[in-house]
Design a protein around this motif. Structure first.
Motif, PDB file in Angstrom:
ATOM      1  N   ALA A   1     -38.356   7.951   7.252  1.00  0.00           N
ATOM      2  CA  ALA A   1     -39.440   7.851   8.236  1.00  0.00           C
ATOM      3  C   ALA A   1     -40.795   7.736   7.560  1.00  0.00           C
ATOM      4  CB  ALA A   1     -39.401   9.048   9.169  1.00  0.00           C
ATOM      5  N   ALA A   2     -40.950   8.398   6.417  1.00  0.00           N
ATOM      6  CA  ALA A   2     -42.206   8.297   5.682  1.00  0.00           C
ATOM      7  C   ALA A   2     -42.416   6.881   5.167  1.00  0.00           C
ATOM      8  CB  ALA A   2     -42.207   9.284   4.513  1.00  0.00           C
ATOM      9  N   PHE A   3     -41.333   6.218   4.774  1.00  0.00           N
ATOM     10  CA  PHE A   3     -41.434   4.871   4.205  1.00  0.00           C
ATOM     11  C   PHE A   3     -41.596   3.808   5.292  1.00  0.00           C
ATOM     12  CE2 PHE A   3     -40.287   1.013   2.036  1.00  0.00           C
ATOM     13  CZ  PHE A   3     -40.662   1.215   0.725  1.00  0.00           C
ATOM     14  N   GLY A   4     -40.810   3.918   6.332  1.00  0.00           N
ATOM     15  CA  GLY A   4     -40.809   2.880   7.358  1.00  0.00           C
ATOM     16  C   GLY A   4     -41.749   3.123   8.515  1.00  0.00           C
ATOM     17  N   GLY A   5     -42.295   4.328   8.604  1.00  0.00           N
ATOM     18  CA  GLY A   5     -43.110   4.707   9.757  1.00  0.00           C
ATOM     19  C   GLY A   5     -42.254   5.477  10.743  1.00  0.00           C
ATOM     20  N   TYR A   6     -42.729   6.650  11.139  1.00  0.00           N
ATOM     21  CA  TYR A   6     -41.922   7.549  11.970  1.00  0.00           C
ATOM     22  C   TYR A   6     -41.433   6.885  13.255  1.00  0.00           C
ATOM     23  CZ  TYR A   6     -40.708  11.341  15.134  1.00  0.00           C
ATOM     24  OH  TYR A   6     -40.045  12.127  16.050  1.00  0.00           O
ATOM     25  N   ASP A   7     -42.338   6.298  14.022  1.00  0.00           N
ATOM     26  CA  ASP A   7     -41.958   5.738  15.326  1.00  0.00           C
ATOM     27  C   ASP A   7     -40.952   4.601  15.185  1.00  0.00           C
ATOM     28  OD1 ASP A   7     -43.593   7.507  16.695  1.00  0.00           O
ATOM     29  OD2 ASP A   7     -45.321   6.141  16.664  1.00  0.00           O
ATOM     30  N   LEU A   8     -41.180   3.720  14.225  1.00  0.00           N
ATOM     31  CA  LEU A   8     -40.307   2.567  14.052  1.00  0.00           C
ATOM     32  C   LEU A   8     -38.920   2.991  13.566  1.00  0.00           C
ATOM     33  CD1 LEU A   8     -40.562  -0.481  14.477  1.00  0.00           C
ATOM     34  CD2 LEU A   8     -41.187  -0.703  12.060  1.00  0.00           C
ATOM     35  N   VAL A   9     -38.872   3.940  12.641  1.00  0.00           N
ATOM     36  CA  VAL A   9     -37.582   4.415  12.129  1.00  0.00           C
ATOM     37  C   VAL A   9     -36.796   5.132  13.220  1.00  0.00           C
ATOM     38  CG1 VAL A   9     -36.491   6.101  10.573  1.00  0.00           C
ATOM     39  CG2 VAL A   9     -38.224   4.518   9.693  1.00  0.00           C
ATOM     40  N   MET A  10     -37.449   5.966  13.996  1.00  0.00           N
ATOM     41  CA  MET A  10     -36.730   6.687  15.054  1.00  0.00           C
ATOM     42  C   MET A  10     -36.267   5.725  16.146  1.00  0.00           C
ATOM     43  SD  MET A  10     -36.566   9.596  13.731  1.00  0.00           S
ATOM     44  CE  MET A  10     -35.716  10.487  15.038  1.00  0.00           C
ATOM     45  N   GLU A  11     -37.035   4.654  16.384  1.00  0.00           N
ATOM     46  CA  GLU A  11     -36.583   3.626  17.325  1.00  0.00           C
ATOM     47  C   GLU A  11     -35.324   2.943  16.787  1.00  0.00           C
ATOM     48  OE1 GLU A  11     -38.045  -0.641  19.294  1.00  0.00           O
ATOM     49  OE2 GLU A  11     -39.485   0.601  18.187  1.00  0.00           O
ATOM     50  N   ALA A  12     -35.328   2.621  15.496  1.00  0.00           N
ATOM     51  CA  ALA A  12     -34.154   2.002  14.871  1.00  0.00           C
ATOM     52  C   ALA A  12     -32.946   2.922  14.946  1.00  0.00           C
ATOM     53  CB  ALA A  12     -34.463   1.643  13.418  1.00  0.00           C
ATOM     54  N   TYR A  13     -33.163   4.218  14.762  1.00  0.00           N
ATOM     55  CA  TYR A  13     -32.070   5.191  14.852  1.00  0.00           C
ATOM     56  C   TYR A  13     -31.500   5.249  16.271  1.00  0.00           C
ATOM     57  CZ  TYR A  13     -31.723   7.402  10.272  1.00  0.00           C
ATOM     58  OH  TYR A  13     -31.438   7.654   8.951  1.00  0.00           O
ATOM     59  N   ASN A  14     -32.367   5.212  17.250  1.00  0.00           N
ATOM     60  CA  ASN A  14     -31.889   5.219  18.643  1.00  0.00           C
ATOM     61  C   ASN A  14     -31.074   3.961  18.940  1.00  0.00           C
ATOM     62  OD1 ASN A  14     -33.047   7.688  19.321  1.00  0.00           O
ATOM     63  ND2 ASN A  14     -35.005   6.764  19.878  1.00  0.00           N
ATOM     64  N   MET A  15     -31.513   2.826  18.405  1.00  0.00           N
ATOM     65  CA  MET A  15     -30.765   1.591  18.578  1.00  0.00           C
ATOM     66  C   MET A  15     -29.410   1.673  17.877  1.00  0.00           C
ATOM     67  SD  MET A  15     -33.883  -1.145  17.969  1.00  0.00           S
ATOM     68  CE  MET A  15     -32.777  -2.574  17.890  1.00  0.00           C
ATOM     69  N   ALA A  16     -29.394   2.296  16.703  1.00  0.00           N
ATOM     70  CA  ALA A  16     -28.151   2.432  15.941  1.00  0.00           C
ATOM     71  C   ALA A  16     -27.139   3.286  16.699  1.00  0.00           C
ATOM     72  CB  ALA A  16     -28.441   3.037  14.568  1.00  0.00           C
ATOM     73  N   VAL A  17     -27.593   4.391  17.256  1.00  0.00           N
ATOM     74  CA  VAL A  17     -26.696   5.259  18.035  1.00  0.00           C
ATOM     75  C   VAL A  17     -26.158   4.505  19.246  1.00  0.00           C
ATOM     76  CG1 VAL A  17     -26.571   7.329  19.470  1.00  0.00           C
ATOM     77  CG2 VAL A  17     -27.758   7.410  17.260  1.00  0.00           C
ATOM     78  N   LYS A  18     -27.059   3.828  19.951  1.00  0.00           N
ATOM     79  CA  LYS A  18     -26.675   3.112  21.168  1.00  0.00           C
ATOM     80  C   LYS A  18     -25.657   2.012  20.890  1.00  0.00           C
ATOM     81  CE  LYS A  18     -28.704   0.543  25.047  1.00  0.00           C
ATOM     82  NZ  LYS A  18     -29.981   0.019  25.626  1.00  0.00           N
ATOM     83  N   ASN A  19     -25.741   1.398  19.690  1.00  0.00           N
ATOM     84  CA  ASN A  19     -24.870   0.273  19.357  1.00  0.00           C
ATOM     85  C   ASN A  19     -23.679   0.663  18.481  1.00  0.00           C
ATOM     86  OD1 ASN A  19     -26.137  -2.564  20.253  1.00  0.00           O
ATOM     87  ND2 ASN A  19     -27.806  -1.140  19.788  1.00  0.00           N
ATOM     88  N   GLY A  20     -23.418   1.945  18.386  1.00  0.00           N
ATOM     89  CA  GLY A  20     -22.211   2.408  17.719  1.00  0.00           C
ATOM     90  C   GLY A  20     -22.216   2.353  16.208  1.00  0.00           C
ATOM     91  N   TYR A  21     -23.388   2.340  15.591  1.00  0.00           N
ATOM     92  CA  TYR A  21     -23.455   2.359  14.129  1.00  0.00           C
ATOM     93  C   TYR A  21     -22.935   3.696  13.607  1.00  0.00           C
ATOM     94  CZ  TYR A  21     -26.104  -1.984  13.529  1.00  0.00           C
ATOM     95  OH  TYR A  21     -26.494  -3.306  13.483  1.00  0.00           O
ATOM     96  N   MET A  22     -22.483   3.690  12.346  1.00  0.00           N
ATOM     97  CA  MET A  22     -21.924   4.887  11.734  1.00  0.00           C
ATOM     98  C   MET A  22     -22.947   5.540  10.811  1.00  0.00           C
ATOM     99  SD  MET A  22     -19.032   4.868  13.227  1.00  0.00           S
ATOM    100  CE  MET A  22     -18.158   6.192  12.377  1.00  0.00           C
TER     101      MET A  22
END
Length: 388
Positions: free
Chosen positions: A354-375
């Motif tokens: 999150a420090a590298f990518g930006g907190y909001d953008l990284v957490m958005e990516a994580y939410n997308m990953a969970v929603k799309n079944g990423y491991m």
């Protein structure tokens, strides 16, 4: 930032227990069904964050640049984002079979002994963790094989679970290490072992939990992002003309410790040994000076390079220890791109991402990953962060 800001709901079935693989089923000569699992390190899924444009990619695109529904990016697609002259920085630490099981003298109680590091080669002294710790006191002896050849005595308490063991094994050191490691197993994280049906590591795990370029022994957990690189993919990196720099950071268990403070400035990381040599500095600094991308492969590499970067933005030689803890906000000095795994809630690795990518953008990516079944986890899928 606060610990609670790194909470997200991770479903149990999205914690990877094995590397990405394909399963083949067949009948043996007795007509029984057997299952064969074939590891495909570089075919796991990938998410790409573009920091400047604040966009996130999960899907491959057609010739017109439109996303193709259901066609997810794979790890091997990473190379399409880099060009000749760019540099990858790898952690070439080598995992050793650190988890052993012994029995306590007289009671025959089963004790897990987790080797951390050798303290004294001549005296066979090791820093270890024991479980259950309440049963192990100074003076106790532990037996690790049926013949009572490999025996250790507890000579000190270091932490609540930590002990110093002296192995009572009289032979050349190389033979001792070989015999000791033959009794051990791959030090998979507890979140993997505890979720598996058999609750044990297998012989295959020692290969799966090791990067294909591992060279310098000393890690008790694998630099997870490195596990995605197959030998074929390493060859493709070379053919494309991407430079490869190798540094060493012996990954410890600090990333798995539970953070017990809400204020992250008060959390202290364990120290880890790291070495950055002349050749790695030459490769990385040349790429930077020529305006090429420099990509850190994994959070351990970022920790190491940020511990050794100079005020001029160039990588410096280093031989020592680091306990650097990176969380937002943080001004990075070396790499302009970062390739990492998807990590657990509250983990220090997520905080660094999150420090590298930006907190909001990284957490958005994580939410997308969970929603799309990423491991998630050490065998999970990956995230590439680009400064474009």
């Amino acid at each position: 930032m606060k610990l609670s800001q790194f909470k997200f709901k991770l479903p149990e079935d999205q914690v990877a227990l094995y590397p990405h693989h394909v399963v083949h089923e067949f009948e043996n000569e007795q007509g029984e069904k057997e299952v064969f699992r074939m590891t495909r390190r570089d075919e796991s899924r990938l998410i790409v964050i573009h920091k400047k444009s604040q966009t996130i990619d999960m899907l491959r695109r057609d010739d017109k640049g439109n996303p193709i529904e259901g066609d997810y990016l794979q790890f091997r697609d990473v190379l399409s984002y880099f060009d000749e002259g760019d540099a990858f920085i790898f952690n070439d630490t080598k995992v050793f079979p650190a988890r052993l099981y012994g029995t306590k003298e007289k009671t025959d109680a089963k004790i897990e002994v987790f080797l951390l590091r050798e303290l004294n080669e001549e005296m066979r002294l090791w820093d270890v963790l024991v479980e259950p710790a309440r049963k192990i006191r100074i003076g106790n002896k532990l037996f690790f094989d049926d013949t009572s050849t490999m025996v250790a005595e507890v000579i000190d308490n270091t932490t609540s679970r930590g002990r110093t063991l002296r192995f009572l094994y009289d032979c050349p050191h190389d033979e001792f290490k070989r015999e000791l490691y033959a009794l051990g197993e791959a030090p998979l994280p507890r979140y993997v072992i505890d979720r598996r049906e058999q609750h044990v590591a297998t012989a295959q795990d020692m290969e799966d939990f090791q990067s294909v370029f591992a060279a310098n022994e000393g890690a008790v957990t694998a630099p997870a992002t490195s596990l995605h690189f197959s030998r074929e993919m390493m060859k493709r990196v070379e053919i494309k003309g991407i430079e490869m720099a190798f540094i060493t950071l012996h990954c410890g268990l600090g990333g798995f410790h539970e953070i017990e403070v809400e204020d992250l400035t008060k959390h202290k990381m364990d120290s880890e040994q790291m070495i950055i040599g002349t050749e790695a500095c030459r490769i990385v600094n040349t790429a930077k000076q020529k305006g090429h991308r420099v990509c850190a492969i994994g959070t351990s590499v970022v920790k190491a390079t940020e511990s050794a970067v100079g005020t001029d933005g160039m990588l410096k030689e280093f031989d020592g220890w680091t306990n650097k803890f990176i969380f937002p906000p943080y001004d990075f000095g070396l790499a302009d791109s970062m390739l990492v795994n998807l990590y657990h809630p509250y983990s220090t690795m997520l905080m660094q991402t999150a420090a590298f990518g930006g907190y909001d953008l990284v957490m958005e990516a994580y939410n997308m990953a969970v929603k799309n079944g990423y491991m998630f986890g050490c065998f999970g899928d990956s995230l590439l962060i680009l400064n474009d």
